[in-house]
Enzyme design. Sequence first.
Site, mmCIF file in Angstrom:
data_model
loop_
_atom_site.group_PDB
_atom_site.id
_atom_site.type_symbol
_atom_site.label_atom_id
_atom_site.label_comp_id
_atom_site.label_asym_id
_atom_site.label_seq_id
_atom_site.Cartn_x
_atom_site.Cartn_y
_atom_site.Cartn_z
ATOM 1 N N HIS A 113 18.143 -36.243 -7.519
ATOM 2 C CA HIS A 113 17.385 -36.793 -6.389
ATOM 3 C C HIS A 113 15.889 -36.578 -6.551
ATOM 4 O O HIS A 113 15.172 -36.485 -5.556
ATOM 5 C CB HIS A 113 17.898 -36.181 -5.078
ATOM 6 C CG HIS A 113 19.339 -36.502 -4.852
ATOM 7 N ND1 HIS A 113 19.758 -37.664 -4.256
ATOM 8 C CD2 HIS A 113 20.457 -35.831 -5.209
ATOM 9 C CE1 HIS A 113 21.086 -37.697 -4.241
ATOM 10 N NE2 HIS A 113 21.533 -36.580 -4.810
ATOM 11 N N TRP A 120 -3.145 -2.584 -1.415
ATOM 12 C CA TRP A 120 -2.768 -3.948 -1.780
ATOM 13 C C TRP A 120 -3.505 -4.829 -0.783
ATOM 14 O O TRP A 120 -3.205 -4.816 0.414
ATOM 15 C CB TRP A 120 -1.251 -4.103 -1.655
ATOM 16 C CG TRP A 120 -0.679 -5.360 -2.199
ATOM 17 C CD1 TRP A 120 -0.382 -5.631 -3.498
ATOM 18 C CD2 TRP A 120 -0.297 -6.528 -1.452
ATOM 19 N NE1 TRP A 120 0.159 -6.893 -3.603
ATOM 20 C CE2 TRP A 120 0.218 -7.455 -2.377
ATOM 21 C CE3 TRP A 120 -0.333 -6.875 -0.103
ATOM 22 C CZ2 TRP A 120 0.682 -8.712 -2.001
ATOM 23 C CZ3 TRP A 120 0.128 -8.123 0.283
ATOM 24 C CH2 TRP A 120 0.624 -9.024 -0.667
ATOM 25 N N GLU A 125 8.686 -14.493 -11.367
ATOM 26 C CA GLU A 125 7.931 -13.359 -10.832
ATOM 27 C C GLU A 125 7.493 -12.357 -11.898
ATOM 28 O O GLU A 125 6.486 -11.691 -11.720
ATOM 29 C CB GLU A 125 8.694 -12.651 -9.710
ATOM 30 C CG GLU A 125 9.914 -11.889 -10.148
ATOM 31 C CD GLU A 125 10.595 -11.188 -8.998
ATOM 32 O OE1 GLU A 125 9.924 -10.781 -8.051
ATOM 33 O OE2 GLU A 125 11.828 -11.039 -9.050
ATOM 34 N N ASN A 132 -1.619 2.151 5.995
ATOM 35 C CA ASN A 132 -0.785 1.018 5.564
ATOM 36 C C ASN A 132 -0.505 0.182 6.795
ATOM 37 O O ASN A 132 -0.264 0.727 7.872
ATOM 38 C CB ASN A 132 0.568 1.497 5.027
ATOM 39 C CG ASN A 132 0.446 2.145 3.681
ATOM 40 O OD1 ASN A 132 -0.639 2.229 3.132
ATOM 41 N ND2 ASN A 132 1.570 2.608 3.163
ATOM 42 N N GLY A 133 -0.462 -1.135 6.632
ATOM 43 C CA GLY A 133 -0.158 -2.000 7.768
ATOM 44 C C GLY A 133 -1.353 -2.869 8.095
ATOM 45 O O GLY A 133 -2.266 -3.029 7.283
ATOM 46 N N LYS A 170 6.358 -4.163 -4.114
ATOM 47 C CA LYS A 170 7.794 -3.895 -4.043
ATOM 48 C C LYS A 170 8.327 -4.116 -2.639
ATOM 49 O O LYS A 170 9.423 -4.593 -2.452
ATOM 50 C CB LYS A 170 8.065 -2.457 -4.495
ATOM 51 C CG LYS A 170 9.532 -2.042 -4.450
ATOM 52 C CD LYS A 170 10.347 -2.842 -5.430
ATOM 53 C CE LYS A 170 11.829 -2.524 -5.366
ATOM 54 N NZ LYS A 170 12.626 -3.638 -5.932
ATOM 55 N N GLU A 179 18.133 -17.314 -7.872
ATOM 56 C CA GLU A 179 17.740 -15.952 -8.232
ATOM 57 C C GLU A 179 17.263 -15.891 -9.682
ATOM 58 O O GLU A 179 16.290 -15.194 -9.991
ATOM 59 C CB GLU A 179 18.932 -15.009 -7.983
ATOM 60 C CG GLU A 179 18.724 -13.558 -8.354
ATOM 61 C CD GLU A 179 17.581 -12.861 -7.620
ATOM 62 O OE1 GLU A 179 16.998 -13.445 -6.690
ATOM 63 O OE2 GLU A 179 17.252 -11.727 -8.013
ATOM 64 N N CYS A 188 0.830 -1.202 0.000
ATOM 65 C CA CYS A 188 0.000 0.000 0.000
ATOM 66 C C CYS A 188 0.870 1.261 0.000
ATOM 67 O O CYS A 188 1.958 1.267 0.557
ATOM 68 C CB CYS A 188 -0.868 0.053 1.246
ATOM 69 S SG CYS A 188 -1.867 -1.402 1.496
ATOM 70 N N ARG A 223 5.106 0.238 -6.185
ATOM 71 C CA ARG A 223 5.088 -0.588 -4.971
ATOM 72 C C ARG A 223 4.103 -1.750 -5.096
ATOM 73 O O ARG A 223 4.152 -2.677 -4.292
ATOM 74 C CB ARG A 223 4.693 0.274 -3.765
ATOM 75 C CG ARG A 223 5.710 1.341 -3.428
ATOM 76 C CD ARG A 223 5.155 2.305 -2.406
ATOM 77 N NE ARG A 223 4.910 1.667 -1.135
ATOM 78 C CZ ARG A 223 5.724 1.697 -0.103
ATOM 79 N NH1 ARG A 223 6.857 2.347 -0.202
ATOM 80 N NH2 ARG A 223 5.421 1.111 1.023
ATOM 81 N N LYS A 281 13.575 -14.608 -10.736
ATOM 82 C CA LYS A 281 13.351 -13.495 -11.684
ATOM 83 C C LYS A 281 12.382 -13.934 -12.774
ATOM 84 O O LYS A 281 11.456 -13.216 -13.119
ATOM 85 C CB LYS A 281 14.668 -13.042 -12.338
ATOM 86 C CG LYS A 281 15.597 -12.240 -11.493
ATOM 87 C CD LYS A 281 15.163 -10.825 -11.206
ATOM 88 C CE LYS A 281 14.400 -10.714 -9.941
ATOM 89 N NZ LYS A 281 15.033 -10.686 -8.685
#
Length: 611
Positions: free
Chosen positions: A507, A74, A491, A103-104, A606, A484, A2, A27, A488
């Site tokens: 395995h 969000w 996402e 926010n929160g 973000k 990584e 948010c 964000r 990338k």
Amino acid sequence: MCGIVAYIGRRPALPVLLEGLKRLEYRGYDSAGLAVLNGGLKVAKAVGRVAVLEDLVNRQGGFDATMGVAHTRWATHGGVTEKNAHPHRDDATLGHGVVVIHNGIIENYATLKRYLEEKGHVFTSETDTEVLAHLIGELYRGDLERAVQSALREVTGAYAIAVMCAKEPDVMVVARKGSPLMVGVGKDEYVVASDSSAIVAHTTQAITLDDYTVARITRDSFRTTTVDNVPVTAEIRELEYDLGQIDLGAFDHYMLKEIHEQPNALRLCMKGRLDLRSGQIVLGGVSEFARELARAKRVIFVGQGTALHAGMVAEYLMEDLAKIPTDVDFASEFRYRNPMVEEGTVVVAISQSGETADTLAALQEAKQRGALALGLVNVVGSSISRETDAGVYLRVGPEIGVASTKAFLGQVCVATMLAAFVGRRRFLSADAVRELMEQMERVPSHIERILAQSEEIKRATARYVERDNWLFLGRGYNYPVALEGALKLKEISYIHAEGMPAAEMKHGPIALIDEGMPVVFVATRNSQYEKILSNIEEVRSRGGHVIAVATEGDEEIRRHVQEVFWVPDVPEPLQPLLTVVPLQLLAYHAALMRGRDVDKPRNLAKSVTVE
Ligand code: F6R
């Protein structure tokens, strides 16, 4: 996550609010809303992009005012609907025209809601924020600041809020605990925001509020208190970046811009920190704790996502260069699993934003247990940086693209310097550190050479982009890079990708390999090169198509793989700084080919400021 923007001053508020919301779009959010106060309250909300909200307010008109609050949401409590979007108001009949953006997460919202319902409050949304708005309204006795303080004393959880009340048309009250909030201080005006990118267009002077601080703002006054109404002082500091740094320039996307910024970002990250003459790494932020670090019995890196992958590289670096037993853990797991923190333990939080809720909580837990708490953080003055005993800033500049790129390089670069800084105080000779530093100084120009292959990487990516499952494999220092690379790709392109140590494939995951499945090997010349060639053969013999990241001049590998992306030869500990770059470009091109919104991937934020 948010975003908050609020304005009180003498100019029209609406353009400041809308422009601020656009700055915060990166964000991640799913709906947006705003309210202005001019005689009465005028509120607008919309699901989707800020442009939809902008269109709505332009069509409706009547938003002329010199104070207002705006928000990108969000979803956490309740679905993505107009009703759940912020701002939220207090009770329509019992209330006083209180309006809140938040926010929160208010953790005890259900209890508070029951209490308010018993008093006759009627709620129109499923959100925790509406409960807070009603609570402030319930406690309002003609003084908004007091009502906010009283309400916040009842609240558990995290919040950054901006509040207005129709009965006090010249007052805005803002407060924070656990979610970032800063107040830009201009001439006769204040711009409040959850992140400085919404402030720098107006002023570079800003106050970062401390937890439990409440600020009462009018056009010509500003005061801060605790939630218990005890005055506290707030320090104004200069924001460190300007608009140029957060504009796209000639690039189509922030992600691409930031990938290309990496050579200079690393130059800035290393600037003044590599003293070749003395063979010393200069890290002012931690020098006060040099002895503790040299005597540390254990180092634990914590982070999430890309920052965790940087932590995994840091684990190898710390054991290799400083010879200190080192672990790495998801911050979210570390904080809840009753971790062993013995005397001599150093916990290092890695974070671009410095606001990741789990990483912050892990650091607090480590401190409680007596660890020395360090931070490798990009955003100056962020919550994590303020919570640490000491730390090293990444100095790679603001990262706007949701997919972390240059911050990863900054995190790995700072971890390399930290490991050598400690190693020099233990077993590393000045010559060894000098040799490492000379190699580090060449890394930015090596990255420039890799970036020049972008078109080849794009062509190779096009050959596999229709495939829905990818594997990324590496060994040693390149194992976190494989993770990584997979992160990338998934996402931003939504292609399913898994990363793992190359040896682990046998395995179980080898069962996935079928004709033409793309398997990316990070296969540079290093101590495990021969082994990774065997792994490549295992994939080839099952029909998999191999895309390798390999060392320039390695003619041997060409015979084993379908595609090669080249990186210059550097010592093993520095290889992740190079090998990740082609994988960032691969993910970028794949996402574009699949028609994705690279800078705003679905469902992602973000900065993850909730658990
Ligand atoms: C991935 C990504 C995330 C972040 C993670 C931690 O591209 O950006 O995985 O790395 O959310 O964020 P920070 O570093 O801000 O703590």
